[in-house]
Write a protein that holds these residues in place. Structure first.
Motif, PDB file in Angstrom:
ATOM      1  N   SER A   1       2.316  10.742   1.310  1.00 54.43           N
ATOM      2  CA  SER A   1       3.160   9.657   2.244  1.00 54.43           C
ATOM      3  C   SER A   1       2.169   9.437   3.350  1.00 54.43           C
ATOM      4  O   SER A   1       2.182   8.262   3.687  1.00 54.43           O
ATOM      5  CB  SER A   1       4.424  10.209   2.458  1.00 54.43           C
ATOM      6  OG  SER A   1       5.176  10.428   1.478  1.00 54.43           O
TER       7      SER A   1
ATOM      8  N   LEU B   1       0.750   3.485  -2.995  1.00 50.19           N
ATOM      9  CA  LEU B   1      -0.169   4.799  -3.045  1.00 50.19           C
ATOM     10  C   LEU B   1       0.226   6.167  -2.873  1.00 50.19           C
ATOM     11  O   LEU B   1      -0.320   7.108  -3.239  1.00 50.19           O
ATOM     12  CB  LEU B   1      -1.318   4.533  -1.936  1.00 50.19           C
ATOM     13  CG  LEU B   1      -2.131   3.171  -2.152  1.00 50.19           C
ATOM     14  CD1 LEU B   1      -3.207   3.148  -0.933  1.00 50.19           C
ATOM     15  CD2 LEU B   1      -2.887   3.431  -3.419  1.00 50.19           C
ATOM     16  N   ALA B   2       1.787   6.400  -2.446  1.00 52.24           N
ATOM     17  CA  ALA B   2       2.264   7.695  -1.889  1.00 52.24           C
ATOM     18  C   ALA B   2       2.164   8.527  -3.170  1.00 52.24           C
ATOM     19  O   ALA B   2       1.804   9.718  -2.793  1.00 52.24           O
ATOM     20  CB  ALA B   2       3.774   7.104  -1.508  1.00 52.24           C
TER      21      ALA B   2
ATOM     22  N   ALA C   1      -0.612   6.917   2.525  1.00 44.36           N
ATOM     23  CA  ALA C   1       0.011   5.645   2.610  1.00 44.36           C
ATOM     24  C   ALA C   1       0.307   4.949   3.574  1.00 44.36           C
ATOM     25  O   ALA C   1      -0.001   3.765   3.656  1.00 44.36           O
ATOM     26  CB  ALA C   1       1.199   5.868   1.277  1.00 44.36           C
TER      27      ALA C   1
ATOM     28  N   LEU D   1       0.816  -1.257  -0.180  1.00 45.33           N
ATOM     29  CA  LEU D   1       0.074   0.075   0.014  1.00 45.33           C
ATOM     30  C   LEU D   1       0.931   1.130   0.106  1.00 45.33           C
ATOM     31  O   LEU D   1       0.335   2.321  -0.374  1.00 45.33           O
ATOM     32  CB  LEU D   1      -0.947  -0.122   1.241  1.00 45.33           C
ATOM     33  CG  LEU D   1      -2.250  -1.209   1.119  1.00 45.33           C
ATOM     34  CD1 LEU D   1      -2.805  -1.212   2.584  1.00 45.33           C
ATOM     35  CD2 LEU D   1      -2.919  -0.892   0.062  1.00 45.33           C
ATOM     36  N   LEU D   2       2.113   0.969   0.283  1.00 50.15           N
ATOM     37  CA  LEU D   2       3.044   2.379   0.153  1.00 50.15           C
ATOM     38  C   LEU D   2       2.964   2.870  -1.395  1.00 50.15           C
ATOM     39  O   LEU D   2       3.414   4.114  -1.685  1.00 50.15           O
ATOM     40  CB  LEU D   2       4.361   1.897   0.677  1.00 50.15           C
ATOM     41  CG  LEU D   2       4.652   1.610   2.054  1.00 50.15           C
ATOM     42  CD1 LEU D   2       6.009   1.161   2.516  1.00 50.15           C
ATOM     43  CD2 LEU D   2       4.505   3.048   2.922  1.00 50.15           C
TER      44      LEU D   2
ATOM     45  N   ALA E   1      -1.725   9.491  -3.393  1.00 52.54           N
ATOM     46  CA  ALA E   1      -2.190   9.961  -1.971  1.00 52.54           C
ATOM     47  C   ALA E   1      -1.522  10.685  -1.046  1.00 52.54           C
ATOM     48  O   ALA E   1      -1.993  11.215  -0.208  1.00 52.54           O
ATOM     49  CB  ALA E   1      -2.989   8.791  -1.439  1.00 52.54           C
TER      50      ALA E   1
ATOM     51  N   ALA F   1      -2.781   3.780   5.227  1.00 54.98           N
ATOM     52  CA  ALA F   1      -3.287   2.546   4.614  1.00 54.98           C
ATOM     53  C   ALA F   1      -2.399   1.558   5.083  1.00 54.98           C
ATOM     54  O   ALA F   1      -2.952   0.433   5.271  1.00 54.98           O
ATOM     55  CB  ALA F   1      -3.141   2.876   2.913  1.00 54.98           C
ATOM     56  N   VAL F   2      -1.342   1.529   5.209  1.00 55.91           N
ATOM     57  CA  VAL F   2      -0.511   0.234   5.557  1.00 55.91           C
ATOM     58  C   VAL F   2      -0.884  -0.095   7.097  1.00 55.91           C
ATOM     59  O   VAL F   2      -1.110  -1.021   7.464  1.00 55.91           O
ATOM     60  CB  VAL F   2       0.961   0.600   5.670  1.00 55.91           C
ATOM     61  CG1 VAL F   2       1.627  -0.451   6.278  1.00 55.91           C
ATOM     62  CG2 VAL F   2       1.542   0.580   4.314  1.00 55.91           C
TER      63      VAL F   2
END
Length: 167
Positions: A127, A121-122, A130, A118-119, A125, A133-134
């Motif tokens: 940092s 997504l940074a 993301a 999910l990182l 979206a 999200a993690v």
């Protein structure tokens, strides 16, 4: 007096698993620091360069991932316990109570690390989003243990492993 085998010992509650994980986080930070120091010494301090933005050598993060992965896999294969699991008297085993196979240990590690994807997504979206999200992904991963009758996290279900209290 009869002894209790690993498959008969009680399942590890979520709170105990999470506290052991905090202990392991401290061990992982120490490992990362030592590897970083050694890499800085070997490269003569050029591991990280700065020219307006910090640039890390392309091989450094994969090396850190391999070293941290080796810590978990070696711990699980050697005695079924990481440093964090020892004081809380928990051990990871196969569903039948036996020692993990190398394939199970690797599968467990990869499944536990899945929320890290999910990182990615940074860039879209940011940092902060993301990282949240993690965190939410791992909360779901471990939270599953609160509803599973055998108290397994999702990575334990995938790898067919269990955490058991010992002693």
């Amino acid at each position: 007096m009869t002894s209790i085998t690993a498959s008969q010992s009680p399942a590890c509650p979520l709170w105990r698993r999470l506290i052991a994980l905090v202990y392991d986080l401290l061990a992982v930070v120490a490992i990362v620091m030592v590897v970083g120091y050694v890499c800085q010494r070997i490269t003569g301090g050029s591991l990280v360069t700065v020219d307006g933005h910090a640039h890390i050598a392309w091989w450094y993060q994969p090396l850190q991932a391999v070293v941290v992965s080796a810590y978990f896999i070696a711990s699980w294969l050697r005695g079924g316990q990481t440093l964090g699991m020892r004081p809380w008297r928990i051990r990871v085993t196969r569903a039948d109570g036996g020692k993990l196979t190398p394939a199970q240990a690797l599968l467990r590690l990869l499944a536990a690390a899945l929320p890290l994807l999910l990182l990615a997504l940074a860039p879209w979206a940011g940092s902060r989003a993301a990282l949240w999200a993690v965190a939410i992904g791992w909360a779901a991963w471990f939270g599953f243990g609160a509803i599973d009758p055998r108290r397994r996290a999702i990575h334990d279900v995938i790898a067919r492993t269990e955490l058991r209290r010992i002693g």
